[in-house]
Design a protein around this motif. Structure first.
Motif, PDB file in Angstrom:
ATOM      1  N   GLN A  89      26.112  96.619   5.719  1.00  0.00           N
ATOM      2  CA  GLN A  89      27.209  95.686   5.451  1.00  0.00           C
ATOM      3  C   GLN A  89      27.912  95.403   6.764  1.00  0.00           C
ATOM      4  O   GLN A  89      28.408  96.315   7.420  1.00  0.00           O
ATOM      5  N   ILE A  90      27.903  94.135   7.162  1.00  0.00           N
ATOM      6  CA  ILE A  90      28.457  93.781   8.461  1.00  0.00           C
ATOM      7  C   ILE A  90      29.907  93.327   8.330  1.00  0.00           C
ATOM      8  O   ILE A  90      30.459  93.286   7.239  1.00  0.00           O
ATOM      9  N   TRP A  91      30.514  93.024   9.487  1.00  0.00           N
ATOM     10  CA  TRP A  91      31.933  92.708   9.583  1.00  0.00           C
ATOM     11  C   TRP A  91      32.363  91.584   8.648  1.00  0.00           C
ATOM     12  O   TRP A  91      33.502  91.518   8.255  1.00  0.00           O
ATOM     13  N   THR A  92      31.451  90.684   8.283  1.00  0.00           N
ATOM     14  CA  THR A  92      31.816  89.558   7.414  1.00  0.00           C
ATOM     15  C   THR A  92      31.689  89.941   5.943  1.00  0.00           C
ATOM     16  O   THR A  92      31.841  89.101   5.079  1.00  0.00           O
ATOM     17  N   LYS A  93      31.355  91.207   5.694  1.00  0.00           N
ATOM     18  CA  LYS A  93      31.104  91.752   4.350  1.00  0.00           C
ATOM     19  C   LYS A  93      29.759  91.303   3.785  1.00  0.00           C
ATOM     20  O   LYS A  93      29.417  91.608   2.658  1.00  0.00           O
ATOM     21  N   GLU A  94      28.981  90.559   4.593  1.00  0.00           N
ATOM     22  CA  GLU A  94      27.626  90.209   4.176  1.00  0.00           C
ATOM     23  C   GLU A  94      26.751  91.440   4.335  1.00  0.00           C
ATOM     24  O   GLU A  94      27.042  92.325   5.134  1.00  0.00           O
ATOM     25  N   ASP A 136      26.173 101.826  17.191  1.00  0.00           N
ATOM     26  CA  ASP A 136      25.905 100.555  17.849  1.00  0.00           C
ATOM     27  C   ASP A 136      24.772  99.850  17.126  1.00  0.00           C
ATOM     28  O   ASP A 136      24.005 100.474  16.395  1.00  0.00           O
ATOM     29  N   ILE A 137      24.700  98.541  17.332  1.00  0.00           N
ATOM     30  CA  ILE A 137      23.667  97.745  16.678  1.00  0.00           C
ATOM     31  C   ILE A 137      23.301  96.601  17.602  1.00  0.00           C
ATOM     32  O   ILE A 137      24.130  96.113  18.360  1.00  0.00           O
ATOM     33  N   SER A 138      22.041  96.221  17.587  1.00  0.00           N
ATOM     34  CA  SER A 138      21.597  95.042  18.331  1.00  0.00           C
ATOM     35  C   SER A 138      20.544  94.363  17.468  1.00  0.00           C
ATOM     36  O   SER A 138      20.183  94.862  16.399  1.00  0.00           O
ATOM     37  N   ARG A 139      20.039  93.275  17.957  1.00  0.00           N
ATOM     38  CA  ARG A 139      19.019  92.552  17.196  1.00  0.00           C
ATOM     39  C   ARG A 139      17.760  93.414  17.029  1.00  0.00           C
ATOM     40  O   ARG A 139      17.008  93.244  16.080  1.00  0.00           O
ATOM     41  N   SER A 140      17.521  94.340  17.959  1.00  0.00           N
ATOM     42  CA  SER A 140      16.288  95.115  17.897  1.00  0.00           C
ATOM     43  C   SER A 140      16.426  96.481  17.225  1.00  0.00           C
ATOM     44  O   SER A 140      15.426  97.080  16.852  1.00  0.00           O
ATOM     45  N   GLY A 141      17.653  96.984  17.068  1.00  0.00           N
ATOM     46  CA  GLY A 141      17.769  98.303  16.463  1.00  0.00           C
ATOM     47  C   GLY A 141      19.205  98.713  16.193  1.00  0.00           C
ATOM     48  O   GLY A 141      20.139  97.947  16.392  1.00  0.00           O
ATOM     49  N   VAL A 142      19.321  99.971  15.759  1.00  0.00           N
ATOM     50  CA  VAL A 142      20.635 100.478  15.366  1.00  0.00           C
ATOM     51  C   VAL A 142      20.735 101.951  15.750  1.00  0.00           C
ATOM     52  O   VAL A 142      19.746 102.687  15.715  1.00  0.00           O
ATOM     53  N   GLY A 143      21.923 102.364  16.176  1.00  0.00           N
ATOM     54  CA  GLY A 143      22.198 103.773  16.450  1.00  0.00           C
ATOM     55  C   GLY A 143      23.213 104.241  15.426  1.00  0.00           C
ATOM     56  O   GLY A 143      24.122 103.500  15.065  1.00  0.00           O
ATOM     57  N   PHE A 144      23.040 105.469  14.919  1.00  0.00           N
ATOM     58  CA  PHE A 144      23.990 105.947  13.912  1.00  0.00           C
ATOM     59  C   PHE A 144      24.058 107.462  13.896  1.00  0.00           C
ATOM     60  O   PHE A 144      23.200 108.140  14.452  1.00  0.00           O
ATOM     61  N   LYS A 145      25.119 107.959  13.258  1.00  0.00           N
ATOM     62  CA  LYS A 145      25.319 109.399  13.087  1.00  0.00           C
ATOM     63  C   LYS A 145      25.248 109.713  11.597  1.00  0.00           C
ATOM     64  O   LYS A 145      25.693 108.915  10.771  1.00  0.00           O
ATOM     65  N   ALA A 146      24.699 110.877  11.283  1.00  0.00           N
ATOM     66  CA  ALA A 146      24.629 111.314   9.889  1.00  0.00           C
ATOM     67  C   ALA A 146      24.732 112.832   9.852  1.00  0.00           C
ATOM     68  O   ALA A 146      24.484 113.505  10.853  1.00  0.00           O
ATOM     69  N   ASN A 147      25.098 113.352   8.696  1.00  0.00           N
ATOM     70  CA  ASN A 147      25.210 114.803   8.535  1.00  0.00           C
ATOM     71  C   ASN A 147      23.938 115.429   7.996  1.00  0.00           C
ATOM     72  O   ASN A 147      23.916 116.611   7.703  1.00  0.00           O
ATOM     73  N   VAL A 148      22.895 114.625   7.835  1.00  0.00           N
ATOM     74  CA  VAL A 148      21.637 115.133   7.265  1.00  0.00           C
ATOM     75  C   VAL A 148      20.493 114.918   8.243  1.00  0.00           C
ATOM     76  O   VAL A 148      20.489 113.957   9.000  1.00  0.00           O
ATOM     77  N   PRO A 149      19.520 115.841   8.228  1.00  0.00           N
ATOM     78  CA  PRO A 149      18.365 115.668   9.110  1.00  0.00           C
ATOM     79  C   PRO A 149      17.408 114.624   8.540  1.00  0.00           C
ATOM     80  O   PRO A 149      17.123 114.634   7.349  1.00  0.00           O
ATOM     81  N   LEU A 150      16.962 113.716   9.393  1.00  0.00           N
ATOM     82  CA  LEU A 150      15.951 112.720   9.028  1.00  0.00           C
ATOM     83  C   LEU A 150      14.777 112.917   9.983  1.00  0.00           C
ATOM     84  O   LEU A 150      14.979 113.200  11.155  1.00  0.00           O
ATOM     85  N   GLU A 151      13.571 112.756   9.483  1.00  0.00           N
ATOM     86  CA  GLU A 151      12.396 112.984  10.326  1.00  0.00           C
ATOM     87  C   GLU A 151      12.127 111.785  11.219  1.00  0.00           C
ATOM     88  O   GLU A 151      12.351 110.644  10.833  1.00  0.00           O
ATOM     89  N   LYS A 155      22.538  86.691  12.113  1.00  0.00           N
ATOM     90  CA  LYS A 155      23.901  87.176  11.837  1.00  0.00           C
ATOM     91  C   LYS A 155      24.350  88.140  12.932  1.00  0.00           C
ATOM     92  O   LYS A 155      25.499  88.129  13.369  1.00  0.00           O
ATOM     93  N   ILE A 156      23.427  88.996  13.382  1.00  0.00           N
ATOM     94  CA  ILE A 156      23.749  89.943  14.447  1.00  0.00           C
ATOM     95  C   ILE A 156      23.966  89.191  15.759  1.00  0.00           C
ATOM     96  O   ILE A 156      24.893  89.475  16.512  1.00  0.00           O
ATOM     97  N   ASP A 157      23.123  88.183  16.021  1.00  0.00           N
ATOM     98  CA  ASP A 157      23.286  87.365  17.232  1.00  0.00           C
ATOM     99  C   ASP A 157      24.653  86.677  17.249  1.00  0.00           C
ATOM    100  O   ASP A 157      25.328  86.632  18.274  1.00  0.00           O
ATOM    101  N   ILE A 158      25.041  86.122  16.112  1.00  0.00           N
ATOM    102  CA  ILE A 158      26.321  85.419  16.017  1.00  0.00           C
ATOM    103  C   ILE A 158      27.471  86.389  16.287  1.00  0.00           C
ATOM    104  O   ILE A 158      28.408  86.071  17.014  1.00  0.00           O
TER     105      ILE A 158
END
Length: 112
Positions: free
Chosen positions: A63-68, A38-53, A102-105
């Motif tokens: 890269q968003i839906w418009t390829k921008e 998920d994504i919003s103007r204030s942040g992003v949620g994501f899954k990964a196979n690697v540990p991040l601190e 762009k996220i708001d739009i």
């Protein structure tokens, strides 16, 4: 349950590339590809196979839906591991107004 977020979360099909930023401003060339949940103007949620601190910073190219591509700096603020997959929450701490717009739009179109 009351929604505490200031901005509505969006389910979105995007690709993200992370590059670690260290304290001295030196970037660690560690590119990580993640699946955004998920994504919003204030942040992003994501899954990964690697540990991040937690409380580390990453320069991201989203890269968003418009390829921008949206460039933003994120801070990892939440991490939960389930069956070898890491689920992260991150806040945007550096993003141009144009990229935030762009996220708001996208949100407006998503709500229609």
């Amino acid at each position: 349950m009351e929604e505490k977020r200031k901005h509505k979360r969006l389910d979105i099909d995007v690709s993200v590339q992370l590059e670690r930023l260290d304290e001295d401003g030196i970037t660690t060339l560690k590119y990580v590809h993640v699946d955004v949940t998920d994504i919003s103007r204030s942040g992003v949620g994501f899954k990964a196979n690697v540990p991040l601190e937690l409380h580390t910073y990453y320069d991201t190219k989203i890269q968003i839906w418009t390829k921008e591509v949206v460039d933003a700096v994120i801070e990892i603020v939440r991490c939960e591991e389930k069956e070898g997959v890491y689920h992260y929450g991150a806040v945007f701490i550096g993003m141009t107004d144009t990229d935030a717009l762009k996220i708001d739009i996208y949100q407006i179109f998503n709500d229609l």
